[in-house]
Design a protein around this motif. Structure first.
Motif, short mmCIF file in Angstrom:
data_model
loop_
_atom_site.label_atom_id
_atom_site.label_comp_id
_atom_site.label_asym_id
_atom_site.label_seq_id
_atom_site.Cartn_x
_atom_site.Cartn_y
_atom_site.Cartn_z
N UNK A 1 7.57 -3.97 -7.70
CA UNK A 1 7.00 -3.73 -6.38
C UNK A 1 6.80 -2.26 -6.17
N UNK A 2 5.61 -1.88 -5.71
CA UNK A 2 5.42 -0.48 -5.38
C UNK A 2 5.05 -0.35 -3.93
N UNK A 3 5.79 0.37 -3.19
CA UNK A 3 5.49 0.63 -1.78
C UNK A 3 4.66 1.88 -1.66
N UNK A 4 4.11 2.08 -0.50
CA UNK A 4 3.25 3.24 -0.30
C UNK A 4 4.05 4.52 -0.26
N UNK B 1 4.47 2.35 7.58
CA UNK B 1 3.67 1.39 6.82
C UNK B 1 4.48 0.74 5.71
N UNK B 2 5.39 1.50 5.10
CA UNK B 2 6.20 0.95 4.02
C UNK B 2 7.07 -0.20 4.50
N UNK B 3 7.62 -0.06 5.70
CA UNK B 3 8.47 -1.13 6.23
C UNK B 3 7.65 -2.38 6.49
N UNK B 4 6.42 -2.21 6.99
CA UNK B 4 5.56 -3.38 7.18
C UNK B 4 5.22 -4.04 5.84
#
Length: 202
Positions: free
Chosen positions: A17-20, A85-88
């Motif tokens: 998984x890659x988050x922003x 945004x990462x949490x979303x």
């Protein structure tokens, strides 16, 4: 095939998984950097700049596949900083894993509002629509994702929705395109199996 793609990379356990946040944080193998669990919640100052504590706490639960607890932690991060945004992204993936697709759609919508140029956000929402059997919406999102960035998983998301819609030749074509662009993708074997299933439907 249960999967999510974050910012162009696929979600573990099927892939990383890659988050922003860093365009490459692997949620499945992420290493918390703020001593998660060391501080008692009562000692945490709940200010917007500390949303990262809850985000990282959510990552810890996510790695353990404690998705309900991860969702709650990401929700606290979002309450602290509604533009995180990462949490979303992370919460949308956790909702997807527990098959709460309606909530996942809401969070992908928030990601798109905050990061309208994110091809993967549209691609992820396309996968979610596919799971719901809403191929028209899924095809629209997949088209938007591919317009922003032609990438293997985007073609696979569109293929999934073509399959739901009954357009078997288009689905096969897009899975083959996905494989040509990303032959070593962690989902490549699933795409090949999907092609085999679709060919038996023809």
């Amino acid at each position: 095939m249960k999967r999510v793609v974050w910012m162009g990379l696929a979600l573990a356990p099927l892939a990383g998984v890659a988050g922003a946040r860093a365009q490459g944080i692997d949620l499945a193998g992420a290493k918390p950097t703020d001593g998660i669990g060391a501080a008692a919640p009562s000692r945490i100052r709940l200010t917007p700049h500390e949303a990262g504590y809850y985000y990282n706490r959510g990552n810890r639960f996510f790695r353990r596949k404690q998705f309900d607890r991860a969702i709650a932690a990401y929700g606290r991060a979002i309450r602290q900083d509604p533009r995180d945004v990462d949490a979303f992204i992370a919460r949308a993936a956790a909702y997807y894993y527990v098959e709460d697709y309606a909530s996942a759609l809401q969070d992908w919508g928030a990601v798109i509002r905050l990061a309208p140029k994110s091809a993967a956000a549209y691609g992820n929402r396309a996968w979610t629509y596919c799971r719901l059997g809403q191929a028209d919406k899924g095809l629209s999102d997949a088209a938007q994702a591919l317009q922003l960035k032609p990438y293997g998983d985007g073609f696979a998301a569109r293929a999934c929705n073509y399959g739901v819609s009954g357009n078997v030749p288009a689905a096969i074509r897009d899975y083959e395109k996905a494989l040509s662009l990303s032959p070593d993708h962690d989902e490549a074997s699933d795409w090949r199996r999907a092609i085999d299933r679709l060919r038996r439907r023809k």
